[in-house]
Design an enzyme around this catalytic site. Structure first.
Site, mmCIF file in Angstrom:
data_model
loop_
_atom_site.group_PDB
_atom_site.id
_atom_site.type_symbol
_atom_site.label_atom_id
_atom_site.label_comp_id
_atom_site.label_asym_id
_atom_site.label_seq_id
_atom_site.Cartn_x
_atom_site.Cartn_y
_atom_site.Cartn_z
ATOM 1 N N PHE A 129 20.617 10.798 81.775
ATOM 2 C CA PHE A 129 22.077 10.809 81.656
ATOM 3 C C PHE A 129 22.444 10.477 80.210
ATOM 4 O O PHE A 129 21.913 9.536 79.631
ATOM 5 C CB PHE A 129 22.685 9.786 82.619
ATOM 6 C CG PHE A 129 24.167 9.948 82.806
ATOM 7 C CD1 PHE A 129 24.667 10.965 83.606
ATOM 8 C CD2 PHE A 129 25.057 9.097 82.166
ATOM 9 C CE1 PHE A 129 26.034 11.124 83.779
ATOM 10 C CE2 PHE A 129 26.422 9.250 82.329
ATOM 11 C CZ PHE A 129 26.925 10.269 83.143
ATOM 12 N N ASP A 210 16.522 2.937 83.670
ATOM 13 C CA ASP A 210 17.892 3.044 84.158
ATOM 14 C C ASP A 210 17.798 3.376 85.651
ATOM 15 O O ASP A 210 17.340 4.449 86.030
ATOM 16 C CB ASP A 210 18.622 4.150 83.393
ATOM 17 C CG ASP A 210 20.068 4.332 83.849
ATOM 18 O OD1 ASP A 210 20.392 3.955 84.987
ATOM 19 O OD2 ASP A 210 20.861 4.885 83.070
ATOM 20 N N TYR A 235 28.015 0.962 91.617
ATOM 21 C CA TYR A 235 29.055 1.662 92.369
ATOM 22 C C TYR A 235 28.592 2.940 93.053
ATOM 23 O O TYR A 235 29.379 3.603 93.714
ATOM 24 C CB TYR A 235 30.257 1.973 91.468
ATOM 25 C CG TYR A 235 29.972 2.650 90.153
ATOM 26 C CD1 TYR A 235 29.640 4.000 90.092
ATOM 27 C CD2 TYR A 235 30.047 1.939 88.962
ATOM 28 C CE1 TYR A 235 29.383 4.617 88.885
ATOM 29 C CE2 TYR A 235 29.798 2.545 87.746
ATOM 30 C CZ TYR A 235 29.463 3.887 87.710
ATOM 31 O OH TYR A 235 29.211 4.499 86.502
ATOM 32 N N LYS A 236 27.319 3.295 92.921
ATOM 33 C CA LYS A 236 26.833 4.509 93.580
ATOM 34 C C LYS A 236 26.365 4.158 94.995
ATOM 35 O O LYS A 236 27.171 3.905 95.878
ATOM 36 C CB LYS A 236 25.745 5.156 92.740
ATOM 37 C CG LYS A 236 26.220 5.589 91.336
ATOM 38 C CD LYS A 236 25.140 6.327 90.596
ATOM 39 C CE LYS A 236 25.485 6.553 89.120
ATOM 40 N NZ LYS A 236 26.747 7.260 88.894
ATOM 41 N N ARG A 385 25.326 18.709 93.621
ATOM 42 C CA ARG A 385 24.546 17.552 94.071
ATOM 43 C C ARG A 385 25.106 17.066 95.410
ATOM 44 O O ARG A 385 26.310 16.875 95.560
ATOM 45 C CB ARG A 385 24.605 16.420 93.048
ATOM 46 C CG ARG A 385 24.007 16.759 91.704
ATOM 47 C CD ARG A 385 23.831 15.518 90.849
ATOM 48 N NE ARG A 385 25.027 14.693 90.816
ATOM 49 C CZ ARG A 385 25.091 13.465 90.312
ATOM 50 N NH1 ARG A 385 24.004 12.908 89.815
ATOM 51 N NH2 ARG A 385 26.210 12.780 90.296
#
Length: 425
Positions: A129, A210, A235-236, A385
């Site tokens: 990312f 990460d 938050y995922k 996704r």
């Protein structure tokens, strides 16, 4: 043999699911298929209660909230860190919550990257990312070095995955630090973190990961991985709330290192409010905090982690794999005829928590899915996704997702939408 594309078959899988009761603790919208848990997890009743409790404590105690409330907010980061540590097999004192993923990347690079004349390069991969790369490049420039020289980028052979042998081959004597994703955000490839850490350390290289696209979905064992640091957002899959305070892991063997970026909230707690001019490092992960913890944001994470109380990460991982496996089977059986392909590794040991659905007309199909009350996630140029989350996604949801996709393709409903990408995927 069961017909996989059958509602009754999917419902039978749900009836056998030991995690099914967790769904009732989340706010779901009837008829909506939520498949974007790897961007933002759904709100839970637990998270809502924790945020409301913090609001009530603020109303009641004012400044006294730090030590006067039932919840010890002054050491809130330690309490939440202990909950997170359990999910990744780390020691409680090795994990804290603070800042954002990007700022924590800055913190870790500033702490663990000690460039010398002969060993000064930072190794990253081509597919991570981009915020991680942005932070690394910024740190290189802050040291007065040229990213064109000091940044080593491992290329992808296929544009989707990174070959671990290529990463190891790039661990040359001039590399001082490595930063890699645990799971690639587009293709869901899960790297062998233990192997890469072992290879890096055998060459005297610091290495960190990460975990944004794995924590809460993959059962990591940091006691064996034994990397030097890790960062992630909460938050995922963890559903800590939009923009929730991020997570940070620091291996205990590095507790005597000075943080690259020091701040008063990382000071020893017994002397913090003496406000001494010299920083006294708290010898635990919390010592890498900088500013005052954002209590209302942290509360959402605290509450969301209650979902994991009494639930083993092994069970979460097993259901996650079962959901994505079922989705891939249905893609092969029902969607391949329309030009869909699976762009992620299929092996359980190499797959994270989402499925990378590829199609030449992915932009318009993604828009048609949203119009059909499905919440997917698009990644340029051709990836949809789909992230079923073990805590609240049913096998029936996977079945219904594919059914709606078949209808979209049969009716060519996607042709009614623009092929232009919007500002937010």
């Amino acid at each position: 043999m069961n017909n996989l594309f059958d509602l009754n078959y999917a419902r039978a899988l749900d009836r056998a699911d030991s995690l099914a009761p967790l769904r009732g603790r989340f706010y779901t919208v009837p008829g909506r298929i939520y498949m974007d848990g790897n961007s933002l997890g759904l709100c839970s009743v637990d998270a809502e209660k924790a945020v409301q409790r913090a609001m009530d404590d603020w109303k009641t105690h004012g400044i006294g909230i730090w030590t006067g409330a039932e919840t010890d907010y002054f050491l809130y980061h330690d309490r939440i860190g202990e909950k997170l540590a359990r999910l990744i097999g780390a020691r409680p004192e090795e994990v804290t919550v603070c800042a954002s993923t990007t700022l924590n990347v800055h913190q870790c690079v500033a702490t663990f990257w000690k460039p010398t004349k002969d060993r000064y390069k930072i190794l990253v991969d081509e597919l991570n990312f981009p915020t991680d790369r942005y932070a690394v490049v910024s740190q290189i420039r802050l040291r007065g070095l040229d990213p064109a020289d000091a940044l080593v980028t491992v290329p992808s052979r296929d544009g989707k995955t990174i070959n671990e042998d290529d990463i190891i081959a790039a661990m040359t004597p001039d590399v001082a630090l490595i930063l890699l994703p645990s799971v690639l955000y587009r293709s869901a490839q899960l790297l062998d973190m233990e192997r890469l850490s072992r290879e890096a350390h055998s060459r005297g290289i610091m290495i960190g990961f990460d975990l944004c696209h794995s924590i809460g979905a993959v059962d990591h064992d940091f006691a064996n991985i034994d990397c030097d640091f890790a960062v992630w957002c909460n938050y995922k899959y963890l559903s800590g709330g939009p923009g929730a305070t991020a997570g940070l892991y620091v291996n205990h063997r590095h507790f005597d290192r000075e943080p690259g970026l020091s701040g008063w909230w990382g000071n020893r707690k017994d002397t913090q409010f003496e406000l001494r001019p010299d920083f006294e490092h708290d010898l635990r992960a919390g010592g890498w905090q900088t500013g005052t913890g954002p209590i209302l944001s942290m509360a959402g994470v605290d509450g969301a982690l209650e979902i994991y109380s009494g639930v083993e990460m092994k069970a979460i991982r097993e259901k996650s794999l079962a959901l994505t496996r079922y989705l891939m089977e249905l893609i092969d059986a029902e969607l391949a005829r329309y030009g869909f392909t699976v762009g992620n590794p299929r092996e359980d040991a190499r797959r994270g928590g989402h499925v990378c659905l590829e199609h030449d007309d992915a932009v318009r199909i993604n828009e048609a899915l949203k119009a059909a009350d499905v919440v997917p996630d698009f990644r340029y140029p051709n990836v949809i996704r789909l992230a079923p989350v073990a805590q609240y996604t049913r096998f029936e949801d996977v079945y219904e997702l594919v059914r709606r996709l078949v209808e979209i393709m049969e009716t060519k409903a996607y042709l009614n939408y623009s092929d232009k990408i919007g500002p937010v995927a």
